[in-house]
Write a protein that holds these residues in place. Structure first.
Motif, short mmCIF file in Angstrom:
data_model
loop_
_atom_site.label_atom_id
_atom_site.label_comp_id
_atom_site.label_asym_id
_atom_site.label_seq_id
_atom_site.Cartn_x
_atom_site.Cartn_y
_atom_site.Cartn_z
N PHE A 27 31.68 65.21 59.06
CA PHE A 27 30.79 64.25 59.72
C PHE A 27 29.34 64.74 59.64
CE2 PHE A 27 28.40 62.66 63.32
CZ PHE A 27 28.75 61.32 63.37
N ILE A 28 29.15 66.01 59.97
CA ILE A 28 27.79 66.56 59.94
C ILE A 28 27.25 66.57 58.51
CG2 ILE A 28 26.46 68.69 60.31
CD1 ILE A 28 28.36 69.15 62.79
N GLU A 29 28.08 66.95 57.56
CA GLU A 29 27.67 66.96 56.15
C GLU A 29 27.29 65.54 55.69
OE1 GLU A 29 26.85 68.50 52.42
OE2 GLU A 29 27.44 69.67 54.19
N GLN A 30 28.09 64.56 56.07
CA GLN A 30 27.86 63.17 55.65
C GLN A 30 26.56 62.61 56.23
OE1 GLN A 30 30.96 60.45 56.82
NE2 GLN A 30 29.86 58.67 56.08
N HIS A 31 26.22 62.97 57.45
CA HIS A 31 25.10 62.35 58.16
C HIS A 31 23.84 63.21 58.25
CE1 HIS A 31 27.57 58.94 59.18
NE2 HIS A 31 28.48 59.74 59.69
N SER A 32 23.84 64.35 57.58
CA SER A 32 22.66 65.21 57.67
C SER A 32 22.07 65.44 56.29
CB SER A 32 23.02 66.53 58.33
OG SER A 32 23.90 67.28 57.54
N PRO A 33 20.82 65.82 56.25
CA PRO A 33 19.96 65.99 57.41
C PRO A 33 19.34 64.66 57.84
CG PRO A 33 18.76 66.62 55.45
CD PRO A 33 20.15 66.23 55.01
N LEU A 34 19.25 64.47 59.13
CA LEU A 34 18.53 63.31 59.66
C LEU A 34 17.04 63.54 59.45
CD1 LEU A 34 20.27 62.56 63.08
CD2 LEU A 34 20.33 61.16 61.02
N PRO A 35 16.30 62.50 59.12
CA PRO A 35 14.84 62.66 59.02
C PRO A 35 14.27 63.13 60.35
CG PRO A 35 15.54 60.53 58.15
CD PRO A 35 16.73 61.14 58.83
N ASP A 36 13.19 63.88 60.27
CA ASP A 36 12.56 64.43 61.48
C ASP A 36 12.16 63.35 62.48
OD1 ASP A 36 12.86 67.01 60.56
OD2 ASP A 36 10.86 67.10 59.70
N ASP A 37 11.83 62.15 61.98
CA ASP A 37 11.37 61.09 62.88
C ASP A 37 12.50 60.23 63.44
OD1 ASP A 37 11.93 59.90 60.42
OD2 ASP A 37 10.27 58.47 60.56
N VAL A 38 13.76 60.59 63.15
CA VAL A 38 14.91 59.85 63.67
C VAL A 38 15.60 60.71 64.72
CG1 VAL A 38 17.16 58.85 63.12
CG2 VAL A 38 15.25 58.58 61.52
N ARG A 39 15.63 60.19 65.94
CA ARG A 39 16.37 60.88 66.99
C ARG A 39 17.86 60.67 66.75
NH1 ARG A 39 14.45 59.23 72.75
NH2 ARG A 39 15.56 57.39 72.09
N MET A 40 18.63 61.71 66.94
CA MET A 40 20.06 61.63 66.69
C MET A 40 20.69 60.47 67.45
SD MET A 40 23.23 64.03 67.76
CE MET A 40 23.02 63.47 69.42
N ILE A 41 20.26 60.27 68.69
CA ILE A 41 20.86 59.22 69.51
C ILE A 41 20.50 57.82 69.02
CG2 ILE A 41 21.13 60.63 71.59
CD1 ILE A 41 18.52 59.41 72.64
N ASP A 42 19.52 57.73 68.14
CA ASP A 42 19.12 56.44 67.57
C ASP A 42 19.64 56.23 66.15
OD1 ASP A 42 17.69 55.78 69.88
OD2 ASP A 42 15.88 56.76 69.14
N ALA A 43 20.40 57.19 65.64
CA ALA A 43 20.92 57.07 64.27
C ALA A 43 21.83 55.85 64.16
CB ALA A 43 21.67 58.34 63.89
N ASP A 44 21.83 55.25 62.98
CA ASP A 44 22.57 54.00 62.80
C ASP A 44 24.08 54.17 62.60
OD1 ASP A 44 22.65 55.01 60.23
OD2 ASP A 44 21.54 53.35 59.33
N PHE A 45 24.57 55.39 62.58
CA PHE A 45 26.01 55.58 62.38
C PHE A 45 26.81 55.56 63.68
CE2 PHE A 45 23.83 59.70 61.78
CZ PHE A 45 24.31 60.42 62.87
N TRP A 46 26.14 55.53 64.84
CA TRP A 46 26.86 55.45 66.10
C TRP A 46 27.21 54.01 66.45
CZ3 TRP A 46 28.25 60.08 66.87
CH2 TRP A 46 27.38 61.16 66.74
N THR A 47 28.33 53.82 67.10
CA THR A 47 28.62 52.51 67.67
C THR A 47 27.72 52.35 68.89
OG1 THR A 47 30.32 53.29 69.21
CG2 THR A 47 31.06 52.67 66.98
N PRO A 48 27.52 51.14 69.38
CA PRO A 48 26.72 50.98 70.60
C PRO A 48 27.26 51.80 71.78
CG PRO A 48 27.03 48.86 69.54
CD PRO A 48 27.90 49.84 68.80
N GLN A 49 28.57 51.90 71.91
CA GLN A 49 29.17 52.66 73.00
C GLN A 49 28.91 54.16 72.85
OE1 GLN A 49 30.88 50.47 71.06
NE2 GLN A 49 31.17 48.76 72.48
N GLN A 50 29.04 54.66 71.63
CA GLN A 50 28.77 56.08 71.39
C GLN A 50 27.31 56.40 71.68
OE1 GLN A 50 30.09 56.05 67.31
NE2 GLN A 50 32.02 57.08 67.80
N ALA A 51 26.41 55.57 71.18
CA ALA A 51 24.97 55.80 71.40
C ALA A 51 24.65 55.77 72.89
CB ALA A 51 24.15 54.76 70.64
#
Length: 79
Positions: A27-51
């Motif tokens: 999961f971490i390998e697939q979704h990283s690295p997140l850009p510096d300007d993207v907060r993890m909690i705002d990443a588009d791979f979370w469901t609304p409930q997870q976020a």
């Protein structure tokens, strides 16, 4: 009274994700690295409930906040 100790396996269980060590690493390998300007909690791979869960835990500095921070760091690390 001591706070409960949580780990990444427990966080992934809480989020309804596969929590095996291999799945967490994938999961971490697939979704990283997140850009510096993207907060993890705002990443588009979370469901609304997870976020919502992640945001609430951080906002409340709740029991899971330390583990959420750990995941955030791992998702932003450059390999």
């Amino acid at each position: 009274m001591d706070s409960p100790t949580h780990d990444l396996k427990g966080l992934f269980d809480q989020l309804g994700l596969d929590s095996s060590p291999t799945a967490i690493d994938a999961f971490i390998e697939q979704h990283s690295p997140l850009p510096d300007d993207v907060r993890m909690i705002d990443a588009d791979f979370w469901t609304p409930q997870q976020a919502a869960f992640l945001k609430e835990e951080l906002r409340e500095d709740a029991d899971w906040a330390r583990v959420v921070d750990e995941l955030n760091l791992r998702l932003h690390q450059r390999r």
